[in-house]
Write a protein that holds these residues in place. Structure first.
Motif, PDB file in Angstrom:
ATOM      1  N   LEU A  16      48.542  53.335  72.857  1.00 17.07           N
ATOM      2  CA  LEU A  16      47.247  53.579  72.213  1.00 17.07           C
ATOM      3  C   LEU A  16      46.535  52.273  71.893  1.00 17.07           C
ATOM      4  CD1 LEU A  16      47.987  56.571  69.805  1.00 17.07           C
ATOM      5  CD2 LEU A  16      46.887  56.614  72.046  1.00 17.07           C
ATOM      6  N   HIS A  17      47.300  51.267  71.470  1.00 20.80           N
ATOM      7  CA  HIS A  17      46.673  49.966  71.188  1.00 20.80           C
ATOM      8  C   HIS A  17      46.154  49.319  72.461  1.00 20.80           C
ATOM      9  CE1 HIS A  17      48.294  48.804  66.948  1.00 20.80           C
ATOM     10  NE2 HIS A  17      47.280  49.622  66.915  1.00 20.80           N
ATOM     11  N   VAL A  18      46.915  49.411  73.520  1.00 23.32           N
ATOM     12  CA  VAL A  18      46.477  48.838  74.800  1.00 23.32           C
ATOM     13  C   VAL A  18      45.191  49.524  75.259  1.00 23.32           C
ATOM     14  CG1 VAL A  18      47.077  48.568  77.242  1.00 23.32           C
ATOM     15  CG2 VAL A  18      48.794  48.111  75.484  1.00 23.32           C
ATOM     16  N   LEU A  19      45.169  50.850  75.179  1.00 20.26           N
ATOM     17  CA  LEU A  19      43.961  51.581  75.578  1.00 20.26           C
ATOM     18  C   LEU A  19      42.791  51.272  74.654  1.00 20.26           C
ATOM     19  CD1 LEU A  19      45.338  55.069  76.646  1.00 20.26           C
ATOM     20  CD2 LEU A  19      44.561  53.190  78.084  1.00 20.26           C
ATOM     21  N   ALA A  20      43.064  51.099  73.363  1.00 16.44           N
ATOM     22  CA  ALA A  20      41.993  50.745  72.427  1.00 16.44           C
ATOM     23  C   ALA A  20      41.373  49.401  72.807  1.00 16.44           C
ATOM     24  CB  ALA A  20      42.527  50.705  70.999  1.00 16.44           C
ATOM     25  N   LEU A  21      42.200  48.441  73.142  1.00 11.70           N
ATOM     26  CA  LEU A  21      41.680  47.131  73.557  1.00 11.70           C
ATOM     27  C   LEU A  21      40.885  47.249  74.856  1.00 11.70           C
ATOM     28  CD1 LEU A  21      44.773  44.879  72.738  1.00 11.70           C
ATOM     29  CD2 LEU A  21      42.585  44.969  71.514  1.00 11.70           C
ATOM     30  N   PHE A  22      41.383  48.039  75.799  1.00  9.64           N
ATOM     31  CA  PHE A  22      40.702  48.244  77.077  1.00  9.64           C
ATOM     32  C   PHE A  22      39.341  48.898  76.865  1.00  9.64           C
ATOM     33  CE2 PHE A  22      40.275  50.866  81.045  1.00  9.64           C
ATOM     34  CZ  PHE A  22      40.049  49.814  81.912  1.00  9.64           C
ATOM     35  N   GLY A  27      33.363  48.591  76.047  1.00 13.05           N
ATOM     36  CA  GLY A  27      32.219  48.762  75.158  1.00 13.05           C
ATOM     37  C   GLY A  27      31.497  47.455  74.903  1.00 13.05           C
ATOM     38  N   LEU A  28      32.261  46.390  74.700  1.00 11.71           N
ATOM     39  CA  LEU A  28      31.665  45.073  74.459  1.00 11.71           C
ATOM     40  C   LEU A  28      30.898  44.583  75.689  1.00 11.71           C
ATOM     41  CD1 LEU A  28      31.371  42.690  72.500  1.00 11.71           C
ATOM     42  CD2 LEU A  28      33.481  41.774  73.457  1.00 11.71           C
ATOM     43  N   LEU A  29      31.488  44.741  76.868  1.00  7.76           N
ATOM     44  CA  LEU A  29      30.801  44.338  78.095  1.00  7.76           C
ATOM     45  C   LEU A  29      29.531  45.159  78.317  1.00  7.76           C
ATOM     46  CD1 LEU A  29      33.819  43.764  80.514  1.00  7.76           C
ATOM     47  CD2 LEU A  29      32.344  42.034  79.466  1.00  7.76           C
ATOM     48  N   ALA A  30      29.585  46.446  77.988  1.00 12.41           N
ATOM     49  CA  ALA A  30      28.395  47.284  78.127  1.00 12.41           C
ATOM     50  C   ALA A  30      27.297  46.836  77.162  1.00 12.41           C
ATOM     51  CB  ALA A  30      28.742  48.750  77.903  1.00 12.41           C
ATOM     52  N   ALA A  88      28.186  52.200  75.447  1.00 12.69           N
ATOM     53  CA  ALA A  88      28.900  51.166  74.700  1.00 12.69           C
ATOM     54  C   ALA A  88      29.347  51.682  73.344  1.00 12.69           C
ATOM     55  CB  ALA A  88      28.011  49.932  74.529  1.00 12.69           C
ATOM     56  N   VAL A  89      28.462  52.368  72.643  1.00 17.28           N
ATOM     57  CA  VAL A  89      28.814  52.917  71.323  1.00 17.28           C
ATOM     58  C   VAL A  89      29.938  53.936  71.468  1.00 17.28           C
ATOM     59  CG1 VAL A  89      27.943  54.321  69.419  1.00 17.28           C
ATOM     60  CG2 VAL A  89      26.590  52.404  70.269  1.00 17.28           C
ATOM     61  N   TRP A  90      29.845  54.787  72.486  1.00 14.44           N
ATOM     62  CA  TRP A  90      30.892  55.788  72.755  1.00 14.44           C
ATOM     63  C   TRP A  90      32.241  55.091  72.918  1.00 14.44           C
ATOM     64  CZ3 TRP A  90      30.701  61.167  74.396  1.00 14.44           C
ATOM     65  CH2 TRP A  90      31.861  61.635  74.968  1.00 14.44           C
ATOM     66  N   ARG A  91      32.286  54.056  73.756  1.00 12.86           N
ATOM     67  CA  ARG A  91      33.540  53.349  74.029  1.00 12.86           C
ATOM     68  C   ARG A  91      34.054  52.617  72.792  1.00 12.86           C
ATOM     69  NH1 ARG A  91      35.873  56.033  77.788  1.00 12.86           N
ATOM     70  NH2 ARG A  91      34.558  56.275  79.593  1.00 12.86           N
ATOM     71  N   LEU A  92      33.175  52.038  72.004  1.00 15.94           N
ATOM     72  CA  LEU A  92      33.607  51.325  70.796  1.00 15.94           C
ATOM     73  C   LEU A  92      34.139  52.287  69.740  1.00 15.94           C
ATOM     74  CD1 LEU A  92      30.818  48.619  70.638  1.00 15.94           C
ATOM     75  CD2 LEU A  92      33.232  48.271  71.224  1.00 15.94           C
ATOM     76  N   ILE A  93      33.516  53.442  69.587  1.00 16.65           N
ATOM     77  CA  ILE A  93      34.025  54.450  68.649  1.00 16.65           C
ATOM     78  C   ILE A  93      35.385  54.957  69.118  1.00 16.65           C
ATOM     79  CG2 ILE A  93      33.646  56.813  67.802  1.00 16.65           C
ATOM     80  CD1 ILE A  93      30.638  56.105  67.692  1.00 16.65           C
ATOM     81  N   GLU A  94      35.494  55.203  70.414  1.00 17.59           N
ATOM     82  CA  GLU A  94      36.774  55.646  70.968  1.00 17.59           C
ATOM     83  C   GLU A  94      37.854  54.588  70.742  1.00 17.59           C
ATOM     84  OE1 GLU A  94      38.784  56.655  75.280  1.00 17.59           O
ATOM     85  OE2 GLU A  94      36.605  56.629  75.127  1.00 17.59           O
ATOM     86  N   ALA A  95      37.512  53.326  70.963  1.00 20.78           N
ATOM     87  CA  ALA A  95      38.481  52.242  70.762  1.00 20.78           C
ATOM     88  C   ALA A  95      38.938  52.179  69.315  1.00 20.78           C
ATOM     89  CB  ALA A  95      37.858  50.906  71.177  1.00 20.78           C
ATOM     90  N   TRP A  96      38.001  52.321  68.386  1.00 18.05           N
ATOM     91  CA  TRP A  96      38.362  52.308  66.964  1.00 18.05           C
ATOM     92  C   TRP A  96      39.319  53.458  66.644  1.00 18.05           C
ATOM     93  CZ3 TRP A  96      37.775  55.761  62.957  1.00 18.05           C
ATOM     94  CH2 TRP A  96      38.049  55.265  61.677  1.00 18.05           C
ATOM     95  N   GLY A  97      38.996  54.642  67.163  1.00 16.62           N
ATOM     96  CA  GLY A  97      39.850  55.804  66.907  1.00 16.62           C
ATOM     97  C   GLY A  97      41.225  55.665  67.535  1.00 16.62           C
ATOM     98  N   LEU A  98      41.300  55.122  68.738  1.00 16.79           N
ATOM     99  CA  LEU A  98      42.606  54.929  69.377  1.00 16.79           C
ATOM    100  C   LEU A  98      43.435  53.894  68.624  1.00 16.79           C
ATOM    101  CD1 LEU A  98      41.623  55.004  73.155  1.00 16.79           C
ATOM    102  CD2 LEU A  98      42.943  56.731  71.899  1.00 16.79           C
ATOM    103  N   TRP A  99      42.787  52.828  68.171  1.00 13.72           N
ATOM    104  CA  TRP A  99      43.509  51.799  67.418  1.00 13.72           C
ATOM    105  C   TRP A  99      44.112  52.391  66.148  1.00 13.72           C
ATOM    106  CZ3 TRP A  99      44.797  47.072  69.004  1.00 13.72           C
ATOM    107  CH2 TRP A  99      45.358  46.197  68.069  1.00 13.72           C
ATOM    108  N   ARG A 100      43.393  53.313  65.541  1.00 21.04           N
ATOM    109  CA  ARG A 100      43.849  53.951  64.303  1.00 21.04           C
ATOM    110  C   ARG A 100      44.653  55.222  64.571  1.00 21.04           C
ATOM    111  NH1 ARG A 100      42.050  51.785  59.443  1.00 21.04           N
ATOM    112  NH2 ARG A 100      42.027  53.907  58.712  1.00 21.04           N
ATOM    113  N   ALA A 101      44.961  55.493  65.855  1.00 19.00           N
ATOM    114  CA  ALA A 101      45.787  56.629  66.292  1.00 19.00           C
ATOM    115  C   ALA A 101      45.208  57.965  65.825  1.00 19.00           C
ATOM    116  CB  ALA A 101      47.232  56.456  65.829  1.00 19.00           C
TER     117      ALA A 101
END
Length: 158
Positions: A16-22, A27-30, A88-101
């Motif tokens: 989940l952390h790896v996917l959150a970073l990905f 999101g950052l690149l977008a 980008a916002v979609w991906r960043l929200i998803e990343a935050w949620g994955l990081w927090r499991a």
């Protein structure tokens, strides 16, 4: 013997952390792409397409690139910036949620990535090469990791 319930804590599921970073990187690149497009406007894109048409001796009136050249205007650029910003916002929200499991983030990522799979298979059919296989395999891994997380959550809740 009792089974310990599934705990999607960060140390329990490093995927989940790896996917959150990905996802966060995407999101950052977008966001960078959207900001760059907004700041630069349509002219650099129009110039690049005109150079490509001239370099490859393409028909300047008919074809995909001339049609794209005609479609690039300030309104189209603003629309593209809005769409890329939402992505980008979609991906960043998803990343935050994955990081927090968070379970919703696993659902969001699994369904969102699985939606790309038919397009990946079509791309493989049309443009078979190592890059197409790489995208397909990466998307399958993402879906597998997130689906595994969701199945474990469901099993521990039962």
């Amino acid at each position: 013997m009792t089974e310990t319930p599934y705990n999607p804590a960060p140390q329990a599921h490093p995927g989940l952390h790896v996917l959150a970073l990905f996802e966060g990187l995407k999101g950052l690149l977008a966001l960078i792409a959207a900001a760059s497009l907004e700041v630069l406007g349509p002219q650099p894109l129009r110039h690049l397409i005109a150079v490509l048409i001239a370099k490859f001796n393409l028909n300047p009136v008919h074809g995909t690139l001339p049609s794209l050249l005609d479609a690039i205007n300030p309104g189209a650029v603003h629309l593209a910036v809005a769409v890329v910003s939402l992505y980008a916002v979609w991906r960043l929200i998803e990343a935050w949620g994955l990081w927090r499991a968070k379970a919703w983030a696993s659902w969001l990522g699994c369904v969102g990535t699985a939606a790309y799979l038919p397009l990946d298979v079509y791309a493989l059919y049309r443009h078979h090469g190592w890059h197409t296989w790489t995208v397909l395999v990466l998307n399958l891994i993402v879906v597998a990791v997130l689906a595994r997380d969701l199945v474990k959550r469901h099993a521990s809740a039962s």
